[in-house]
Motif scaffolding. Structure first.
Motif, short mmCIF file in Angstrom:
data_model
loop_
_atom_site.label_atom_id
_atom_site.label_comp_id
_atom_site.label_asym_id
_atom_site.label_seq_id
_atom_site.Cartn_x
_atom_site.Cartn_y
_atom_site.Cartn_z
N ASP A 237 0.84 -1.18 0.00
CA ASP A 237 0.00 0.00 0.00
C ASP A 237 0.88 1.24 0.00
O ASP A 237 1.80 1.36 0.82
CB ASP A 237 -0.91 0.01 1.23
CG ASP A 237 -1.96 1.11 1.17
OD1 ASP A 237 -3.14 0.78 1.05
OD2 ASP A 237 -1.61 2.30 1.26
N THR A 238 0.60 2.13 -0.93
CA THR A 238 1.22 3.45 -0.92
C THR A 238 0.13 4.48 -0.65
O THR A 238 -0.02 4.98 0.45
CB THR A 238 1.95 3.74 -2.24
OG1 THR A 238 2.83 2.67 -2.55
CG2 THR A 238 2.77 5.03 -2.13
N ALA A 239 -0.69 4.73 -1.67
CA ALA A 239 -1.76 5.73 -1.52
C ALA A 239 -3.14 5.09 -1.58
O ALA A 239 -4.09 5.70 -2.03
CB ALA A 239 -1.63 6.79 -2.59
N THR A 476 -4.59 9.27 1.62
CA THR A 476 -3.28 9.92 1.67
C THR A 476 -2.91 10.34 3.09
O THR A 476 -1.73 10.44 3.41
CB THR A 476 -3.23 11.14 0.75
OG1 THR A 476 -4.34 12.00 1.04
CG2 THR A 476 -3.28 10.73 -0.70
N LEU A 477 -3.90 10.59 3.94
CA LEU A 477 -3.60 11.10 5.28
C LEU A 477 -2.73 10.13 6.06
O LEU A 477 -1.66 10.49 6.56
CB LEU A 477 -4.91 11.38 6.03
CG LEU A 477 -4.76 12.12 7.36
CD1 LEU A 477 -4.18 13.51 7.15
CD2 LEU A 477 -6.11 12.21 8.07
N ALA A 478 -3.16 8.88 6.18
CA ALA A 478 -2.36 7.90 6.93
C ALA A 478 -1.04 7.61 6.23
O ALA A 478 -0.04 7.31 6.88
CB ALA A 478 -3.16 6.61 7.10
N MET A 479 -1.03 7.71 4.91
CA MET A 479 0.20 7.46 4.16
C MET A 479 1.30 8.45 4.56
O MET A 479 2.41 8.05 4.92
CB MET A 479 -0.07 7.57 2.66
CG MET A 479 1.17 7.47 1.79
SD MET A 479 0.88 7.82 0.05
CE MET A 479 0.98 9.60 0.03
N VAL A 480 0.99 9.76 4.51
CA VAL A 480 2.03 10.75 4.80
C VAL A 480 2.35 10.80 6.29
O VAL A 480 3.46 11.20 6.68
CB VAL A 480 1.62 12.14 4.31
CG1 VAL A 480 1.37 12.12 2.81
CG2 VAL A 480 0.41 12.68 5.04
N LEU A 481 1.41 10.34 7.15
CA LEU A 481 1.63 10.36 8.59
C LEU A 481 2.26 9.08 9.11
O LEU A 481 2.57 8.98 10.30
CB LEU A 481 0.30 10.62 9.31
CG LEU A 481 -0.33 11.99 9.04
CD1 LEU A 481 -1.75 12.06 9.62
CD2 LEU A 481 0.52 13.11 9.63
N GLU A 482 2.41 8.06 8.23
CA GLU A 482 3.03 6.78 8.59
C GLU A 482 2.21 6.03 9.63
O GLU A 482 2.75 5.28 10.45
CB GLU A 482 4.47 6.98 9.07
CG GLU A 482 5.36 7.68 8.06
CD GLU A 482 6.81 7.81 8.50
OE1 GLU A 482 7.10 7.52 9.69
OE2 GLU A 482 7.65 8.20 7.67
#
Length: 552
Positions: A237-239, A476-482
């Motif tokens: 999973d990326t985006a 995208t929120l969880a993606m950029v926040l790890e």
């Protein structure tokens, strides 16, 4: 003789695959008087060998790129019985090697997937996944098998792999059975069905079978939603490459905390954002898989606060919003805590980080996500494009969406990419300090509720315009926040299908986000809350996610 005739009959009907134990370490040990190495189960003496009989299932959803068989499937599970000084053990192939299964179904239309009987499996503390059937996404390397990346040029250029992805090795050592590589979008680009040009997009078994199966891990989602003989699908999973298929196919899905599982041996899209991802039909099984195969901690208690971000609610579809309200009420009732409504944009405006210099959330972050994402997606494959150009004297073609993303990535400078990366780091630290905080007991002092996916039909023959990633996107929120992001099927929406001409039902999902490392707490919270409310914690295979005569 009758037994052999019966076995030949099975072979002729293409319903059985014989897995030879000859030349395996098992055969070596039995010849020398080894004890308790042959698991219980049916075996067949055929000519001069001993065989297991594996059931063959047709891949009529077209979800697999290739069916595989481990060359010595008992080696990983029995490795602990040997020492490094044992000559026989040292001679075993490492890493695990696979062979492609070159069989079609009885009609000659679909790939056959070989699955061993569960009678051969003996679960234990050391082998908790014994007998568990798993598919892996085509971007994970399997030694002896080509990685296609669902791209004709990539498939043409490179030979079969020489290594097996490290996470797959972990699954094998724990006793799992890898049955095949599931189809994926080209270069994990998140294509819609109409964008697939080098392979046929898998069929979503839900509803009228003409709905999109989701983005990159599409084959993993479709196969798990359609085949009862498959236990898990593993992807990346990326985006949204796990979360979108989970929602589209009515499955439980987890994008784990960044770094929770190794990506060694996986072809990446963005090394700063990629994670392994998990799909399951059961919440309790998902919890077991995550616990057994990652470095994540078990919580002592559950979170006590529910955060309700106004940027994401209410959703446009009224029926979807009603189901999401019911879902959030279940969480509130279980935790005895009312939701806390807030706005990320307003919170940022009240206490912005110093680095923002007074800019709003959107002004500061701007194109930070897209700059890093597209730069990485393009430059990860610089070597591939050069190799192809040097070998064939022309450019490799990547399809419309891949070309769109590569063109964007090629236009960006490394300075633009690094600036975006730095801005996202500032946002991440601000979020950790002001929204979701780690806790020693619950691992996350709060949980964030989000919608996931659409509740309206997404027909596979509809053209979908390309879009730019946004900072406040549901994936995208969880993606950029790890952060861990758990997708939960919470109901079904009915629709009148233009494909089948009848009333169909589309799965609807909600989701939970927690602080980094709180993955197992999120699963436990959802499981306990759903059970206390009498909601289903397991989904069906086939047309319906849940039986029509039951509620979630």
């Amino acid at each position: 003789m009758p037994a052999r005739v019966a076995l030949d009959s099975h072979i002729n009907r293409s319903s059985c695959h014989l897995y030879s134990l000859k030349n395996s370490h098992l055969d070596y040990s039995l010849a020398r008087g080894g004890e308790n190495l042959l698991p219980s189960g049916p075996y067949f003496l055929y000519n001069d060998g001993i065989y297991e009989a594996w059931r063959l299932y047709p891949d009529d959803l077209d979800a697999f790129e290739v069916a595989v068989v481990l060359q010595d499937r008992y080696r990983p599970a029995r490795w602990d019985q040997y020492t490094s000084n044992n000559q026989a053990a040292a001679s075993w192939p490492w890493p695990a090697r696979f062979s492609p299964l070159k069989l079609l179904d009885q009609e000659g239309l679909w790939k056959s997937i070989a699955v061993p009987s569960r009678l051969y499996a003996q679960k234990s503390r050391k082998h908790p996944l014994a007998g568990v059937r798993i598919s892996v996404k085509d971007n994970s390397k399997l030694a002896g098998i080509k990685t296609t990346m669902t791209n004709r040029a990539f498939t043409q250029l490179y030979p079969a792999e020489f290594e097996t992805a490290e996470y797959v090795e972990t699954l094998l050592r724990l006793g799992a059975i890898i049955v095949g590589k599931s189809k994926m979008c080209s270069f994990a680009a998140g294509e819609n069905p109409g964008d697939w040009i080098d392979s046929h997009c898998p069929v979503n078994p839900r509803g009228d079978q003409y709905q999109s199966p989701g983005s990159s891990t599409a084959g993993g989602g479709a196969s798990l939603a359609g085949y009862s003989w498959l236990d898990y699908s593993i992807g990346t999973d990326t985006a949204g490459s796990i979360r979108a298929p989970a929602a589209c196919n009515g499955l439980f899905g987890l994008r784990p905390s960044f770094g929770a599982a190794t990506l060694n041996g996986v072809f990446p899209l963005s090394r700063d954002h990629d994670t392994v991802g998990f799909l399951s039909r059961r919440l309790d099984s998902l919890q077991e898989l995550v616990r057994d195969t990652t470095n994540l901690k078990e919580p002592k208690t559950l979170s006590t606060r529910i955060l309700y971000p106004k940027e994401f609610f209410p959703v446009a579809n009224d029926e979807q919003q009603i189901l999401l309200e019911n879902y959030i009420c279940v969480l509130e009732s279980h935790l005895k805590a009312p939701r806390i409504e807030f706005s990320l944009v307003e919170l940022w405006a009240r206490c912005p980080p110093r680095e923002a210099e007074g800019k709003s959330l959107h002004e500061y972050l701007g194109n930070s996500i897209s700059h890093q994402y597209y730069y990485d997606a393009y430059h990860e494959y610089d070597g591939f494009r050069k190799d192809y150009r040097d070998t064939y004297g022309r450019e490799a073609y990547g399809g419309p969406l891949v070309k769109y993303r590569w063109d964007k990535g090629a236009s960006l400078t490394v300075e633009e990419r690094d600036e975006g990366k730095a801005q996202l780091a500032v946002f991440r630290q601000w979020f950790y300090e002001n929204v979701l905080k780690q806790d020693s007991d619950s691992l996350s002092d709060s949980v964030l509720v989000l919608p996931e996916g659409k509740a309206v039909p997404e027909y596979r023959d509809e053209a979908v315009p390309f879009s730019i990633l946004e900072i406040l996107g549901e994936n995208t929120l969880a993606m950029v926040l790890e952060l861990p992001h758990l997708v939960l099927p919470i109901g079904q929406n009915s629709y009148e299908s233009r494909a089948s001409g009848r009333t169909e039902h589309r799965p609807v999902s909600g989701s939970l986000v927690g602080a980094k490392g709180s993955d197992l707490m999120l699963i436990r919270l959802a499981h306990e809350a759903f059970e206390s409310a009498g909601w289903q914690t397991e989904v069906q295979t086939g047309r319906y996610t849940f039986s029509l005569d039951t509620t979630t």
